[in-house]
Write a protein that holds these residues in place. Structure first.
Motif, PDB file in Angstrom:
ATOM      1  N   GLU A  97      32.851  23.418  86.472  1.00 38.42           N
ATOM      2  CA  GLU A  97      31.946  24.458  86.955  1.00 38.42           C
ATOM      3  C   GLU A  97      30.526  24.175  86.488  1.00 38.42           C
ATOM      4  N   VAL A  98      29.583  24.451  87.374  1.00 39.96           N
ATOM      5  CA  VAL A  98      28.157  24.347  87.066  1.00 39.96           C
ATOM      6  C   VAL A  98      27.537  25.693  87.417  1.00 39.96           C
ATOM      7  N   LYS A  99      26.897  26.325  86.428  1.00 38.13           N
ATOM      8  CA  LYS A  99      26.310  27.644  86.616  1.00 38.13           C
ATOM      9  C   LYS A  99      24.823  27.614  86.286  1.00 38.13           C
ATOM     10  N   SER A 100      24.101  28.561  86.840  1.00 37.60           N
ATOM     11  CA  SER A 100      22.676  28.683  86.577  1.00 37.60           C
ATOM     12  C   SER A 100      22.445  29.450  85.288  1.00 37.60           C
ATOM     13  N   ASN A 101      21.171  29.645  84.951  1.00 33.44           N
ATOM     14  CA  ASN A 101      20.845  30.387  83.728  1.00 33.44           C
ATOM     15  C   ASN A 101      21.283  31.845  83.809  1.00 33.44           C
ATOM     16  N   THR A 102      21.318  32.382  85.013  1.00 31.28           N
ATOM     17  CA  THR A 102      21.733  33.769  85.185  1.00 31.28           C
ATOM     18  C   THR A 102      23.239  33.942  85.278  1.00 31.28           C
ATOM     19  N   GLY A 103      23.996  32.851  85.215  1.00 34.16           N
ATOM     20  CA  GLY A 103      25.441  32.929  85.308  1.00 34.16           C
ATOM     21  C   GLY A 103      25.998  32.795  86.703  1.00 34.16           C
TER      22      GLY A 103
ATOM     23  N   LEU B 222      27.422  30.992  89.932  1.00 37.93           N
ATOM     24  CA  LEU B 222      28.170  29.762  90.151  1.00 37.93           C
ATOM     25  C   LEU B 222      27.445  28.898  91.171  1.00 37.93           C
ATOM     26  N   LEU B 223      27.099  27.673  90.784  1.00 35.98           N
ATOM     27  CA  LEU B 223      26.431  26.733  91.676  1.00 35.98           C
ATOM     28  C   LEU B 223      27.397  25.704  92.249  1.00 35.98           C
ATOM     29  N   PHE B 224      28.342  25.249  91.447  1.00 42.86           N
ATOM     30  CA  PHE B 224      29.281  24.224  91.896  1.00 42.86           C
ATOM     31  C   PHE B 224      30.580  24.401  91.131  1.00 42.86           C
ATOM     32  N   SER B 225      31.677  24.253  91.830  1.00 41.26           N
ATOM     33  CA  SER B 225      32.996  24.366  91.219  1.00 41.26           C
ATOM     34  C   SER B 225      33.942  23.412  91.935  1.00 41.26           C
ATOM     35  N   ALA B 226      34.781  22.730  91.144  1.00 45.14           N
ATOM     36  CA  ALA B 226      35.726  21.773  91.720  1.00 45.14           C
ATOM     37  C   ALA B 226      37.018  21.794  90.920  1.00 45.14           C
ATOM     38  N   ASP B 227      38.134  21.829  91.618  1.00 46.36           N
ATOM     39  CA  ASP B 227      39.443  21.706  90.996  1.00 46.36           C
ATOM     40  C   ASP B 227      40.342  20.909  91.936  1.00 46.36           C
ATOM     41  N   ALA B 228      41.638  20.924  91.688  1.00 41.86           N
ATOM     42  CA  ALA B 228      42.555  20.119  92.489  1.00 41.86           C
ATOM     43  C   ALA B 228      42.746  20.659  93.891  1.00 41.86           C
ATOM     44  N   HIS B 229      42.357  21.913  94.160  1.00 43.90           N
ATOM     45  CA  HIS B 229      42.607  22.531  95.455  1.00 43.90           C
ATOM     46  C   HIS B 229      41.364  22.616  96.329  1.00 43.90           C
TER      47      HIS B 229
ATOM     48  N   VAL C 175      36.669  22.548  96.515  1.00 40.43           N
ATOM     49  CA  VAL C 175      35.339  22.354  95.951  1.00 40.43           C
ATOM     50  C   VAL C 175      34.438  23.440  96.514  1.00 40.43           C
ATOM     51  N   VAL C 176      33.788  24.190  95.648  1.00 41.29           N
ATOM     52  CA  VAL C 176      32.972  25.324  96.051  1.00 41.29           C
ATOM     53  C   VAL C 176      31.522  25.032  95.685  1.00 41.29           C
ATOM     54  N   VAL C 177      30.634  25.185  96.657  1.00 37.56           N
ATOM     55  CA  VAL C 177      29.190  25.067  96.437  1.00 37.56           C
ATOM     56  C   VAL C 177      28.612  26.467  96.562  1.00 37.56           C
ATOM     57  N   GLY C 178      28.212  27.044  95.441  1.00 39.06           N
ATOM     58  CA  GLY C 178      27.737  28.419  95.441  1.00 39.06           C
ATOM     59  C   GLY C 178      26.250  28.564  95.650  1.00 39.06           C
ATOM     60  N   ALA C 179      25.503  27.473  95.782  1.00 36.68           N
ATOM     61  CA  ALA C 179      24.063  27.567  95.999  1.00 36.68           C
ATOM     62  C   ALA C 179      23.780  28.080  97.405  1.00 36.68           C
ATOM     63  N   GLU C 180      22.613  28.622  97.589  1.00 34.64           N
ATOM     64  CA  GLU C 180      22.241  29.156  98.892  1.00 34.64           C
ATOM     65  C   GLU C 180      22.061  28.065  99.935  1.00 34.64           C
TER      66      GLU C 180
END
Length: 289
Positions: free
Chosen positions: A139-145, A147-154, A156-161
Motif C-alpha cells: 500500500e502507498v498512502k498520502s500524507n492525509t492517509g 490510499l494512492l496505490f494498493s496491490a495484492d494477489a487478487h 491492483v487498486v490505483v486510488g489517485a484521481e
C-alpha cells in the motif's frame, strides 16, 4: 674444687668451638635473572598502560560513550558515518530531527520481517538490478492517509484521481480493463488499439464515445460490427458519407448519373443504385450475390 675444674673445662671447650654463619638471599646469576625479569615486567606494564591510554584517546572514550557512539536515555546515538560488518538488531532506527537517514551498501540493502518460525513474511531488497518487494499486501498512502496505490494477489487498486502513463507506447493490458472513464490529456489524442487481436468495449448501461473538439475514427482490418439486440442504432450527423460503396447500374447511359439511391441487401450489405422515378434497388440486386 672439682666443680670449679668442670666449669673451667666447659668454658674452654665452648671458647674453642668454631662459629658457623649462613647467608640468606639470592646471589649470583639467579639475582641477575630476577632483576631482569622484574625490569621486563615493568617495561611491559608501561607499554600496556601507554597502549591503553592511546586506544582510549584514539577511540575517544568518554563517560557518555566512545567515538561517534553516545549512550542516551532513549538508546544509542551515532553521529556521522557508521559501518556495520555484522548484522544489526534494533527495535527502531531513526535520524536526528531535521537530518536525513542514509543506508548505503556495496551490494544490496535487505529488510526482512520474520514470523515466529523465523520465516521471512515480508522482504524488501534494493540492489543493483532493482528493488524487489515480497509481501502479501503493498500500500502507498498520502500524507492525509488517502490510499494512492494498493496491490495484492487478487487486484491492483490505483486510488489517485488521475492515472497518467507518459510512455510513447502508452499502456499495454494483456487482459481486460475495468474503468468508468478513459480520456486523454488536453490537446492530445486518445487511441484504443489492439494490433493483433480484437477490441471489445462492453457496459451494462451503454458505451459513450465522445470527442468535443475533434474527430472519432474507428479502423479495423477485417470487419466492424455495430449491433444492437434490443434497441436501435442512430447515426445523427449533418452528413453521412459512404465513399466506397459499390455502385450498381441498370443500363449504360451516356449521361453521368449524379443522384443515387442507397440500397440494403438481405445480408445487410449496402450499395448504390442509380436513382430513378421509383426505387431501382430491385434492378441492381445482383450486387447482393
Amino acid at each position: 674444687m672439682i666443680q670449679e675444674q668442670c666449669a673451667d673445662r666447659n668454658n674452654v671447650q665452648t671458647a674453642e668451638k668454631p662459629q658457623v654463619s649462613y647467608k640468606v638471599g639470592i646471589y649470583g646469576w639467579r639475582k641477575r635473572c630476577l632483576y631482569c625479569f622484574v625490569l621486563l615486567l615493568m617495561v611491559l606494564i608501561l607499554v600496556n598502560l601507554a597502549l591503553t591510554i592511546w586506544i582510549l584517546k584514539v577511540m575517544n572514550f568518554t563517560m557518555e560513550g566512545m567515538g561517534h557512539l553516545r549512550i542516551t536515555k532513549t538508546g544509542l546515538e551515532l553521529n556521522g558515518d557508521s559501518e556495520f560488518l555484522r548484522p544489526l538488531y534494533a527495535k527502531e532506527i531513526q535520524s536526528r530531527p531535521g537530518s536525513p537517514l542514509f543506508l548505503q551498501s556495496s551490494k544490496n540493502v535487505s529488510i526482512s520481517i520474520l514470523d515466529g518460525k523465523n520465516k521471512a513474511v515480508t522482504q524488501l531488497v534494493a540492489g543493483s538490478s532493482g528493488i524487489h518487494a515480497c509481501c502479501k499486501l503493498l500500500e502507498v498512502k498520502s500524507n492525509t492517509g488517502k490510499l494512492l496505490f494498493s496491490a495484492d494477489a487478487h487486484e491492483v487498486v490505483v486510488g489517485a484521481e488521475k492515472l497518467r502513463v507518459p510512455g510513447a507506447e502508452g499502456a499495454v493490458f494483456s487482459n481486460s480493463v475495468e474503468t468508468p472513464h478513459v480520456r486523454s490529456e488536453p490537446y492530445k489524442e486518445l487511441r484504443l488499439e489492439s494490433p493483433t487481436r480484437s477490441l471489445y468495449m462492453e457496459a451494462p448501461k451503454g458505451v459513450q464515445i465522445m470527442a468535443e473538439a475533434g474527430d472519432i475514427r474507428a479502423t479495423c482490418r477485417s470487419e466492424m460490427r455495430l449491433e444492437s439486440k434490443d434497441g436501435e442504432i442512430t447515426l445523427d450527423a449533418r452528413k453521412i458519407k459512404f465513399p466506397r460503396l459499390p455502385e450498381g447500374k441498370a443500363s449504360a447511359t451516356g449521361s453521368r448519373q449524379t443522384v443515387f439511391e442507397v440500397c440494403v441487401c438481405p445480408n445487410g450489405k449496402l450499395y448504390l443504385s442509380q436513382a430513378g422515378s421509383g426505387s431501382t434497388c430491385h434492378i441492381n440486386s445482383s450486387v447482393c450475390l
